[in-house]
Design a protein around this motif. Structure first.
Motif, mmCIF file in Angstrom:
data_model
loop_
_atom_site.group_PDB
_atom_site.id
_atom_site.type_symbol
_atom_site.label_atom_id
_atom_site.label_comp_id
_atom_site.label_asym_id
_atom_site.label_seq_id
_atom_site.Cartn_x
_atom_site.Cartn_y
_atom_site.Cartn_z
ATOM 1 N N GLY A 109 0.824 -1.303 0.118
ATOM 2 C CA GLY A 109 0.006 0.117 -0.092
ATOM 3 C C GLY A 109 0.680 1.099 0.030
ATOM 4 N N ASN A 110 2.157 1.278 -0.024
ATOM 5 C CA ASN A 110 3.017 2.378 0.257
ATOM 6 C C ASN A 110 3.499 2.866 -1.107
ATOM 7 O OD1 ASN A 110 2.978 2.352 2.845
ATOM 8 N ND2 ASN A 110 5.224 1.562 2.984
ATOM 9 N N TRP A 111 3.688 3.956 -1.470
ATOM 10 C CA TRP A 111 4.289 4.755 -2.739
ATOM 11 C C TRP A 111 5.620 4.954 -2.357
ATOM 12 C CZ3 TRP A 111 2.252 5.471 -7.402
ATOM 13 C CH2 TRP A 111 0.668 5.233 -7.673
ATOM 14 N N ASN A 112 6.373 5.044 -3.456
ATOM 15 C CA ASN A 112 7.771 5.331 -3.444
ATOM 16 C C ASN A 112 7.993 6.581 -4.527
ATOM 17 O OD1 ASN A 112 10.020 2.351 -2.616
ATOM 18 N ND2 ASN A 112 8.127 3.763 -1.162
ATOM 19 N N ILE A 113 8.665 7.737 -4.089
ATOM 20 C CA ILE A 113 8.805 8.527 -5.175
ATOM 21 C C ILE A 113 10.284 8.875 -5.010
ATOM 22 C CG2 ILE A 113 8.495 11.035 -5.759
ATOM 23 C CD1 ILE A 113 6.023 10.891 -4.152
ATOM 24 N N GLN A 114 10.854 8.927 -6.380
ATOM 25 C CA GLN A 114 12.456 9.066 -6.375
ATOM 26 C C GLN A 114 12.910 9.826 -7.548
ATOM 27 O OE1 GLN A 114 12.569 4.224 -6.607
ATOM 28 N NE2 GLN A 114 14.637 5.053 -7.073
ATOM 29 N N TRP A 115 14.122 10.299 -7.057
ATOM 30 C CA TRP A 115 14.775 11.375 -8.085
ATOM 31 C C TRP A 115 16.094 11.024 -8.301
ATOM 32 C CZ3 TRP A 115 13.410 15.094 -11.640
ATOM 33 C CH2 TRP A 115 14.232 15.885 -12.035
ATOM 34 N N GLY A 116 16.885 11.164 -9.302
ATOM 35 C CA GLY A 116 18.180 10.805 -9.561
ATOM 36 C C GLY A 116 18.837 11.195 -10.862
ATOM 37 N N TYR A 117 20.147 10.805 -10.904
ATOM 38 C CA TYR A 117 20.983 11.306 -12.229
ATOM 39 C C TYR A 117 21.599 10.074 -12.852
ATOM 40 C CZ TYR A 117 19.735 15.905 -10.410
ATOM 41 O OH TYR A 117 19.151 16.884 -9.777
ATOM 42 N N ASN A 118 21.652 10.203 -14.071
ATOM 43 C CA ASN A 118 22.549 9.097 -14.674
ATOM 44 C C ASN A 118 23.591 9.304 -15.806
ATOM 45 O OD1 ASN A 118 21.553 9.362 -17.803
ATOM 46 N ND2 ASN A 118 19.506 9.694 -16.551
ATOM 47 N N ARG A 119 24.369 8.355 -15.942
ATOM 48 C CA ARG A 119 25.312 8.324 -17.142
ATOM 49 C C ARG A 119 25.029 7.158 -18.011
ATOM 50 N NH1 ARG A 119 30.001 10.886 -17.157
ATOM 51 N NH2 ARG A 119 29.730 10.168 -19.438
ATOM 52 N N ASP A 120 25.061 7.455 -19.412
ATOM 53 C CA ASP A 120 24.600 6.566 -20.355
ATOM 54 C C ASP A 120 25.525 6.166 -21.297
ATOM 55 O OD1 ASP A 120 22.121 7.425 -19.366
ATOM 56 O OD2 ASP A 120 22.023 9.348 -20.513
ATOM 57 N N TYR A 121 25.340 4.810 -22.087
ATOM 58 C CA TYR A 121 26.588 4.133 -22.677
ATOM 59 C C TYR A 121 25.679 3.514 -23.797
ATOM 60 C CZ TYR A 121 29.281 5.178 -18.778
ATOM 61 O OH TYR A 121 29.920 5.869 -17.835
ATOM 62 N N TYR A 122 25.897 3.569 -25.156
ATOM 63 C CA TYR A 122 25.305 3.377 -26.335
ATOM 64 C C TYR A 122 26.027 2.318 -26.968
ATOM 65 C CZ TYR A 122 22.569 7.157 -24.717
ATOM 66 O OH TYR A 122 21.758 8.159 -23.892
ATOM 67 N N THR A 123 25.292 1.223 -27.635
ATOM 68 C CA THR A 123 26.020 0.659 -28.716
ATOM 69 C C THR A 123 26.013 1.258 -30.062
ATOM 70 O OG1 THR A 123 24.148 -0.752 -29.329
ATOM 71 C CG2 THR A 123 25.243 -1.649 -27.650
ATOM 72 N N GLN A 124 26.936 0.906 -31.006
ATOM 73 C CA GLN A 124 26.892 1.292 -32.323
ATOM 74 C C GLN A 124 25.564 1.169 -33.007
ATOM 75 O OE1 GLN A 124 30.498 -0.535 -34.187
ATOM 76 N NE2 GLN A 124 31.555 1.194 -33.646
ATOM 77 N N SER A 125 25.336 2.102 -33.645
ATOM 78 C CA SER A 125 23.938 1.922 -34.348
ATOM 79 C C SER A 125 24.066 2.210 -35.933
ATOM 80 C CB SER A 125 23.098 3.114 -33.646
ATOM 81 O OG SER A 125 21.870 3.196 -34.415
ATOM 82 N N ASP A 126 23.265 1.984 -36.784
ATOM 83 C CA ASP A 126 22.960 2.097 -38.263
ATOM 84 C C ASP A 126 21.948 3.175 -38.291
ATOM 85 O OD1 ASP A 126 24.996 0.221 -38.878
ATOM 86 O OD2 ASP A 126 23.515 -1.099 -39.716
ATOM 87 N N ILE A 127 22.133 4.322 -38.774
ATOM 88 C CA ILE A 127 21.124 5.478 -39.015
ATOM 89 C C ILE A 127 20.756 5.646 -40.540
ATOM 90 C CG2 ILE A 127 20.630 7.860 -38.227
ATOM 91 C CD1 ILE A 127 22.669 7.823 -36.326
ATOM 92 N N ASN A 128 19.397 5.360 -40.595
ATOM 93 C CA ASN A 128 18.836 5.398 -42.024
ATOM 94 C C ASN A 128 18.203 6.948 -42.021
ATOM 95 O OD1 ASN A 128 15.958 5.160 -43.589
ATOM 96 N ND2 ASN A 128 17.802 4.470 -44.740
ATOM 97 N N PHE A 129 18.558 7.422 -43.152
ATOM 98 C CA PHE A 129 18.135 8.824 -43.350
ATOM 99 C C PHE A 129 17.166 8.881 -44.638
ATOM 100 C CE2 PHE A 129 21.660 9.633 -40.886
ATOM 101 C CZ PHE A 129 21.201 10.566 -39.970
ATOM 102 N N ARG A 130 15.993 9.474 -44.914
ATOM 103 C CA ARG A 130 15.110 9.269 -45.745
ATOM 104 C C ARG A 130 14.355 10.520 -46.060
ATOM 105 N NH1 ARG A 130 13.458 6.282 -41.725
ATOM 106 N NH2 ARG A 130 11.335 6.490 -41.101
ATOM 107 N N GLY A 131 14.086 10.899 -47.429
ATOM 108 C CA GLY A 131 13.237 12.186 -47.849
ATOM 109 C C GLY A 131 13.306 11.992 -49.099
#
Length: 312
Positions: free
Chosen positions: A49-71
């Protein structure tokens, strides 16, 4: 005439009856007190029945990605593109200023415990994604030379300077390409950022596993785990072949993830949490240079998150 004898007989009877009532009341009060004493005091494990509220900060890391552009006039892909996050350097005016909460890479989460151990949570991971400038990448697809000429009529400042210094660089992109060619991602070729937000909006199912509890039950260490997913809203700052804009917020795709963290709870109300979230994001509809121009990509990610919270 009053019968004094009979009156004297009745008085002890009335007194005894009153004493009996008093005794009953005392027994009831005593049993109530005893019952209250037998109820175990609440501990950090009584979460239903309890609520938890939390706030924080992050560092992010990403794998390589193929990026498609179209128009109109082009459809091409950049292969195995590297990207990084963009954390805000620590400044009291930013991190301690509630009006600027959206500037750092932050995390916001609300959790509801429907049992003492299991919970549902929802929130936002505000990550940032920046394609690394200068990296060499392979590319494939087709670009009409007219698209390059048209884009050069509305160049960004950084692209204009680079094209002035190296006028033939962007021309290498014109025509058909099979994927063997390599080009450096300089400002005349690409600027690609989700810095006003790679905003992952998630709904998670989770559980908490006690690892250590203090003798009074008011503090302890636990393992928090969850899995879930949700939409990804981006605000993308993009320049394609020298032309582009900082776009509006846009529903660009979805993500799925898993989260594991260590939580320290104290005073049965407050907690600190350090964990990692890993997952997959598929962006199928990224705004680029306006109109029907779009990009798409998918990649894996890892977040390291430090947060604090309160139980209510």
């Amino acid at each position: 005439m009053y019968n004094l004898y009979s009156l004297r007989i009745k008085r002890p009877f009335v007194s005894t009856k009153h004493k009996f009532y008093v005794l009953i009341v005392c027994l009831l009060i005593g049993s109530s007190i005893t019952a209250d004493e037998n109820v175990a005091p609440a501990t950090i494990h009584d979460k239903k029945g309890n609520w938890n509220i939390q706030w924080g900060y992050n560092r992010d890391y990403y794998t390589q990605s193929d990026i498609n552009f179209r128009g109109p006039g082009y459809n091409y892909s950049l292969k195995s593109v590297d990207a990084r996050d963009k954390p805000e350097s620590f400044k009291a005016d930013v991190y301690l200023n509630p009006t600027k909460f959206e500037i750092p890479q932050y995390n916001l989460k609300f959790s509801y415990f429907f049992t003492d151990r299991f919970f549902l949570s929802f929130g936002e991971d505000h990550m940032k994604y920046v394609v690394t400038q200068g990296q060499p990448v392979k590319y494939s697809g087709y670009i009409d030379p007219g698209v390059i000429a048209k884009n050069q009529m509305a160049l960004s400042t950084e692209a204009a300077l680079f094209i002035y210094l190296f006028p033939n660089h962007v021309q290498e992109m014109a025509g058909y390409h099979g994927g063997d060619q390599t080009i450096a991602l300089t400002p005349d070729i690409l600027k690609y950022e989700h810095t006003d937000g790679l905003n992952y909006l998630f709904l998670d199912f989770g559980w908490i596993t006690p690892l250590y509890t203090s003798s009074d039950g008011l503090s302890g260490l636990s393992l928090v785990s969850s899995i879930g997913g949700g939409p990804v809203v981006c605000r993308s700052d993009v320049r394609v072949l020298g032309k582009g804009q900082n776009n509006n917020f846009h529903l660009s795709g979805y993500g799925v993830s898993g989260y594991v963290a260590t939580r320290y709870e104290f005073s049965r109300t407050y907690f600190l949490e350090f964990g990692g979230k890993g997952g997959y994001i598929d962006l199928t509809d990224v705004l680029t240079t306006g109109g029907s121009n779009r990009a798409s990509q998918n990649f894996g990610f890892l977040e390291l998150i430090l947060s604090g919270g309160i139980a209510i």
